[in-house]
Write a protein that holds these residues in place. Structure first.
Motif, PDB file in Angstrom:
ATOM      1  N   ASN A 158      23.660  49.344   0.711  1.00 17.35           N
ATOM      2  CA  ASN A 158      23.160  50.756   0.561  1.00 17.35           C
ATOM      3  C   ASN A 158      23.043  50.054   2.330  1.00 17.35           C
ATOM      4  O   ASN A 158      23.756  51.245   3.203  1.00 17.35           O
ATOM      5  CB  ASN A 158      21.802  51.359   0.442  1.00 17.35           C
ATOM      6  CG  ASN A 158      21.670  51.374  -0.436  1.00 17.35           C
ATOM      7  OD1 ASN A 158      21.038  52.124  -1.651  1.00 17.35           O
ATOM      8  ND2 ASN A 158      22.735  52.813  -1.274  1.00 17.35           N
ATOM      9  N   ALA A 159      22.673  48.616   2.603  1.00 17.97           N
ATOM     10  CA  ALA A 159      22.636  48.976   3.812  1.00 17.97           C
ATOM     11  C   ALA A 159      24.171  48.299   4.710  1.00 17.97           C
ATOM     12  O   ALA A 159      24.750  49.492   5.100  1.00 17.97           O
ATOM     13  CB  ALA A 159      22.247  47.914   4.412  1.00 17.97           C
ATOM     14  N   VAL A 160      25.420  47.720   3.685  1.00 21.26           N
ATOM     15  CA  VAL A 160      26.326  47.717   3.811  1.00 21.26           C
ATOM     16  C   VAL A 160      27.222  48.521   3.407  1.00 21.26           C
ATOM     17  O   VAL A 160      28.321  48.871   4.695  1.00 21.26           O
ATOM     18  CB  VAL A 160      26.786  46.467   2.728  1.00 21.26           C
ATOM     19  CG1 VAL A 160      28.227  45.817   3.386  1.00 21.26           C
ATOM     20  CG2 VAL A 160      26.206  45.099   2.967  1.00 21.26           C
ATOM     21  N   HIS A 161      27.089  49.866   2.872  1.00 26.37           N
ATOM     22  CA  HIS A 161      28.431  50.938   2.653  1.00 26.37           C
ATOM     23  C   HIS A 161      27.727  51.411   4.122  1.00 26.37           C
ATOM     24  O   HIS A 161      28.649  51.672   4.929  1.00 26.37           O
ATOM     25  CB  HIS A 161      27.329  51.323   1.203  1.00 26.37           C
ATOM     26  CG  HIS A 161      28.400  52.440   1.826  1.00 26.37           C
ATOM     27  ND1 HIS A 161      28.120  53.543   0.289  1.00 26.37           N
ATOM     28  CD2 HIS A 161      29.987  53.216   2.101  1.00 26.37           C
ATOM     29  CE1 HIS A 161      29.502  54.865  -0.248  1.00 26.37           C
ATOM     30  NE2 HIS A 161      30.001  53.969   1.367  1.00 26.37           N
ATOM     31  N   THR A 162      26.885  51.393   4.651  1.00 24.88           N
ATOM     32  CA  THR A 162      26.301  52.985   5.553  1.00 24.88           C
ATOM     33  C   THR A 162      26.707  51.758   6.739  1.00 24.88           C
ATOM     34  O   THR A 162      27.675  52.671   7.467  1.00 24.88           O
ATOM     35  CB  THR A 162      24.696  52.611   6.048  1.00 24.88           C
ATOM     36  OG1 THR A 162      24.389  53.283   5.418  1.00 24.88           O
ATOM     37  CG2 THR A 162      25.140  54.075   6.812  1.00 24.88           C
ATOM     38  N   VAL A 163      26.516  50.951   7.267  1.00 25.27           N
ATOM     39  CA  VAL A 163      26.904  49.809   8.224  1.00 25.27           C
ATOM     40  C   VAL A 163      28.600  49.993   8.198  1.00 25.27           C
ATOM     41  O   VAL A 163      29.294  50.359   9.080  1.00 25.27           O
ATOM     42  CB  VAL A 163      26.615  48.691   8.627  1.00 25.27           C
ATOM     43  CG1 VAL A 163      27.007  47.739   9.950  1.00 25.27           C
ATOM     44  CG2 VAL A 163      24.960  48.832   9.123  1.00 25.27           C
ATOM     45  N   THR A 172      28.135  49.030  19.783  1.00 30.84           N
ATOM     46  CA  THR A 172      26.651  49.590  20.630  1.00 30.84           C
ATOM     47  C   THR A 172      25.664  49.825  19.383  1.00 30.84           C
ATOM     48  O   THR A 172      26.339  51.147  18.793  1.00 30.84           O
ATOM     49  CB  THR A 172      25.902  49.790  21.688  1.00 30.84           C
ATOM     50  OG1 THR A 172      26.507  48.622  22.229  1.00 30.84           O
ATOM     51  CG2 THR A 172      25.172  49.885  21.847  1.00 30.84           C
ATOM     52  N   VAL A 173      25.041  49.189  18.008  1.00 29.24           N
ATOM     53  CA  VAL A 173      24.664  50.026  16.752  1.00 29.24           C
ATOM     54  C   VAL A 173      23.046  50.201  17.153  1.00 29.24           C
ATOM     55  O   VAL A 173      22.707  49.422  17.298  1.00 29.24           O
ATOM     56  CB  VAL A 173      24.899  48.829  15.889  1.00 29.24           C
ATOM     57  CG1 VAL A 173      24.317  49.883  14.428  1.00 29.24           C
ATOM     58  CG2 VAL A 173      26.602  49.143  15.314  1.00 29.24           C
ATOM     59  N   ALA A 189      25.085  44.707  10.294  1.00 30.64           N
ATOM     60  CA  ALA A 189      25.456  44.793  12.132  1.00 30.64           C
ATOM     61  C   ALA A 189      25.770  43.658  12.510  1.00 30.64           C
ATOM     62  O   ALA A 189      27.257  43.587  13.427  1.00 30.64           O
ATOM     63  CB  ALA A 189      25.003  45.690  12.211  1.00 30.64           C
ATOM     64  N   LYS A 190      25.253  42.687  12.973  1.00 28.70           N
ATOM     65  CA  LYS A 190      24.961  41.712  13.692  1.00 28.70           C
ATOM     66  C   LYS A 190      26.133  40.253  13.101  1.00 28.70           C
ATOM     67  O   LYS A 190      26.930  39.937  13.621  1.00 28.70           O
ATOM     68  CB  LYS A 190      23.430  40.903  14.234  1.00 28.70           C
ATOM     69  CG  LYS A 190      22.424  41.416  14.182  1.00 28.70           C
ATOM     70  CD  LYS A 190      22.750  41.316  15.884  1.00 28.70           C
ATOM     71  CE  LYS A 190      22.983  40.250  16.552  1.00 28.70           C
ATOM     72  NZ  LYS A 190      23.361  39.862  18.263  1.00 28.70           N
ATOM     73  N   ALA A 191      25.758  40.668  11.209  1.00 22.94           N
ATOM     74  CA  ALA A 191      27.090  39.357  10.822  1.00 22.94           C
ATOM     75  C   ALA A 191      28.309  40.243  11.215  1.00 22.94           C
ATOM     76  O   ALA A 191      29.562  39.938  11.532  1.00 22.94           O
ATOM     77  CB  ALA A 191      26.868  39.602   9.362  1.00 22.94           C
TER      78      ALA A 191
END
Length: 348
Positions: A158-163, A172-173, A189-191
């Motif tokens: 979910n996090a990967v799909h969103t970011v 800037t996120v 986001a950092k990666a």
């Protein structure tokens, strides 16, 4: 469920608060299914909704049944028509059961299938010693991936799909809402090369975890005005990307106000009731992209998640804060309700 063998399972036993540890039959599998011995299963926000019995779960789930949907385990039995996994494989599962025949499924957008059913919500889940699932939903894990890490790939998806729903490199996120998925989004986001990652929440414990995952600035929205902080940090320009994970009406509005002209607002959160937003000033005149995010792209997101973890680009160890035996599930749910935890992993 049928069969003579018994197993322990956490059952949503009635319409109301709580759940119960029961002895139930080990599921039998059909020709296209696989039986998995669950090694690790993590508690999700959705499970907390079901446990607490809120409005959403009241309208959606039908007790008694086994809930839980994030897990990893070992394949112990395969159906006659299964060829993609073998006994002994370490697997996790895509939790959306899709129809394969609606217009979305037929055009490579199965994550928004019109007939989606969710494991552990609409069907028996994985808070148990064994779970039976369609082979087509399984994801094979690298042999050396620890089971606890493998169990959190589904929410990390979910996090990967969103970011990664748009470009974040050099941008800037803002991550609004540092529940476990928000905390993972910080690391993603950092990666992915974000220049700055601002993490917003009201909970110091979770803001600390966001810091450990690489947030460049953490903001406690109770103590500081998020919009003033963004104003100063961005020289009045606003942030390029907002990932909304909180679902709180005030936080959502702040997200729309802090995003820069032409920026992106990706919303994974599920507000419990309609939210009022200033479409004219915060969306139209700013020319922003607003995107609803559901599930994971099947199976593109899974490839990204597995690679980010396995390569070490995202170290998820700070996120897994508690390990408990399945019998102590109530303690795990208490931790989640209080919010003083990252991911809580249960071991059957």
């Amino acid at each position: 469920m049928s069969g003579n063998r018994k197993m322990k399972a956490v059952v949503k036993h009635r319409r109301g608060f709580g759940a119960e540890l029961q002895s139930v039959d080990v599921p039998t599998i059909s020709d296209n299914e696989v039986l998995i011995k669950v090694k690790a299963t993590s508690i999700c926000g959705t499970d907390v909704h079901i446990y607490k019995w809120d409005e959403w779960s009241e309208s959606r789930v039908k007790p008694p049944y086994i809930f839980g949907h994030e897990f990893s385990g070992e394949v112990v039995e395969i159906g006659a028509k299964v060829s993609n996994v073998e006994v002994g494989d370490s697997v996790s599962a895509e939790t959306h059961l899709v129809c394969g025949s609606c217009p979305q499924c037929l055009t490579g957008k199965a994550h928004i299938c019109q007939n989606t059913k969710i494991i552990g919500v609409d069907t028996h889940g994985c808070f148990a010693e064994y779970v039976a699932l369609p082979a087509g939903n399984l994801w094979k894990n690298p042999k050396d991936m620890p089971y606890d890490v493998a169990s959190i790939q589904e929410p990390m998806g979910n996090a990967v799909h969103t970011v990664l729903a748009g470009d974040v490199a050099g941008k800037t996120v803002a991550i609004i809402g540092c529940g476990p998925i928000g905390i993972m989004a910080v690391g993603v986001a950092k990666a992915a090369g974000a220049a700055r990652v601002l993490a917003f929440d009201l909970n110091e414990y979770r803001l600390d975890l966001a810091k450990k995952m690489g947030a460049t600035t953490i903001i406690n929205s109770k103590e500081e005005d998020p919009l003033e902080v963004v104003e100063v940090l961005t020289g009045g320009n606003g942030v390029d990307v907002v990932c909304e994970m909180s679902g709180h009406p005030i936080a959502l509005n702040q997200g729309f106000k802090m995003v820069t002209n032409g920026g992106r607002m990706s919303i994974l959160s599920l507000p419990v009731r309609p939210v009022e937003i200033d479409i004219t000033n915060d969306i139209v005149f700013k020319g922003i992209t607003v995107q609803g995010i559901t599930g994971r792209k099947m199976f593109e997101t899974w490839q990204q998640v597995s690679a980010l973890i396995h390569s070490g680009q995202v170290d998820v160890s700070p996120i897994i804060t508690h390990h408990l035996p399945l019998e102590e599930f109530e303690k795990g749910f208490e931790l989640m309700i209080e919010g003083n935890c990252g991911k809580v992993v249960l071991h059957p």
